[in-house]
Enzyme design. Sequence first.
Site, short mmCIF file in Angstrom:
data_model
loop_
_atom_site.label_atom_id
_atom_site.label_comp_id
_atom_site.label_asym_id
_atom_site.label_seq_id
_atom_site.Cartn_x
_atom_site.Cartn_y
_atom_site.Cartn_z
N ASN A 106 0.85 -1.18 0.00
CA ASN A 106 0.00 0.00 0.00
C ASN A 106 0.89 1.24 0.00
O ASN A 106 2.05 1.17 0.42
CB ASN A 106 -0.89 -0.02 1.26
CG ASN A 106 -1.99 1.02 1.21
OD1 ASN A 106 -2.25 1.62 0.17
ND2 ASN A 106 -2.64 1.23 2.34
N THR A 107 0.36 2.33 -0.47
CA THR A 107 1.08 3.60 -0.39
C THR A 107 0.19 4.62 0.31
O THR A 107 -1.04 4.50 0.29
CB THR A 107 1.46 4.17 -1.77
OG1 THR A 107 0.27 4.59 -2.44
CG2 THR A 107 2.20 3.15 -2.61
N HIS A 108 0.82 5.62 0.91
CA HIS A 108 0.04 6.63 1.62
C HIS A 108 0.75 7.99 1.50
O HIS A 108 1.97 8.05 1.65
CB HIS A 108 -0.12 6.24 3.09
CG HIS A 108 -0.98 7.19 3.85
ND1 HIS A 108 -2.33 7.30 3.61
CD2 HIS A 108 -0.67 8.10 4.81
CE1 HIS A 108 -2.82 8.24 4.40
NE2 HIS A 108 -1.85 8.73 5.14
N ASP A 140 -2.11 -4.05 6.30
CA ASP A 140 -2.72 -5.00 7.21
C ASP A 140 -4.20 -4.63 7.36
O ASP A 140 -4.73 -3.87 6.56
CB ASP A 140 -1.96 -5.09 8.54
CG ASP A 140 -2.03 -3.80 9.32
OD1 ASP A 140 -2.83 -2.90 8.94
OD2 ASP A 140 -1.31 -3.68 10.33
N GLY A 142 -5.66 -2.75 9.47
CA GLY A 142 -5.92 -1.41 9.99
C GLY A 142 -5.90 -0.37 8.88
O GLY A 142 -5.69 -0.68 7.71
C1 GAR Z 1 -2.08 8.45 -3.61
O1 GAR Z 1 -1.47 9.62 -3.14
C2 GAR Z 1 -2.14 7.40 -2.50
O2 GAR Z 1 -1.07 7.48 -1.63
C3 GAR Z 1 -3.42 7.80 -1.79
O3 GAR Z 1 -4.29 8.06 -2.83
C4 GAR Z 1 -3.58 8.65 -3.92
C5 GAR Z 1 -3.99 7.96 -5.20
O4 GAR Z 1 -3.67 8.71 -6.30
N1 GAR Z 1 -3.84 6.77 -0.92
C6 GAR Z 1 -4.34 6.99 0.30
O5 GAR Z 1 -4.58 8.11 0.74
C7 GAR Z 1 -4.59 5.74 1.14
N2 GAR Z 1 -4.83 6.07 2.50
P1 GAR Z 1 -3.85 8.15 -7.78
O6 GAR Z 1 -5.22 7.50 -7.85
O7 GAR Z 1 -3.77 9.35 -8.66
O8 GAR Z 1 -2.73 7.18 -8.02
#
Ligand code: GAR
Length: 187
Positions: A106-108, A140, A142
């Site tokens: 996942n990325t955030h 995970d 959470g």
């Molecule tokens: C990204 O910045 C990602 O980290 C975030 O949504 C965006 C998706 O951008 N995710 C979260 O905030 C998860 N908690 P995209 O659809 O343009 O790739």
Amino acid sequence: MRLVVLASGSGSNLQALIDAIHRDELPVQILAVGSDRPGTYALERSAAAGLETFVVDYRSFPDRAAWDAALLEAVLGFQPDYVLSSGFMRIVGADFIGAFPRRYLNTHPALLPAFPGAHGVRDALAYGVKVTGCTVMYADEGVDTGPIIAQRAIDVLPEDDETSLHERIKAAERELLIQVLRDLAAQ
Ligand code: GAR
């Protein structure tokens, strides 16, 4: 590395992966791109790139467990090595996490554990931090709580609004994600 990508939004990070694969800079095969609802730009981009797409629409299921089971079945059908949540704005259940131990990424757009959730950039700005960034982690059960793999810091500029800051974070997020996927693919 055989990868299934899950995305709910615009899919700009996904596009960066597609482009890197096309430039032969990322030894990854995207098997399919899935979404929790139809009509997303991420699905459109994927179809335009010739990728297989699927939708497991959460509104079509009586409850969370049924949706979870359907998502797991759809993803398992592709037999991926890894699953990537690329802006997939839904928490998956224990069975899904258990099916991909340290295989669900996942990325955030914040420096976890600060500012988890759906509005990481907005929350960081509202708090008034001067440095924020992005995180790549194992997902995970959470909300943005899994073990951290890599992070990158970004300065918050006085003139930043949510859009400008998120764009700078996303530029770093794409580089970081590609680096992490390259490292994992080499293992
Ligand atoms: C990204 O910045 C990602 O980290 C975030 O949504 C965006 C998706 O951008 N995710 C979260 O905030 C998860 N908690 P995209 O659809 O343009 O790739």
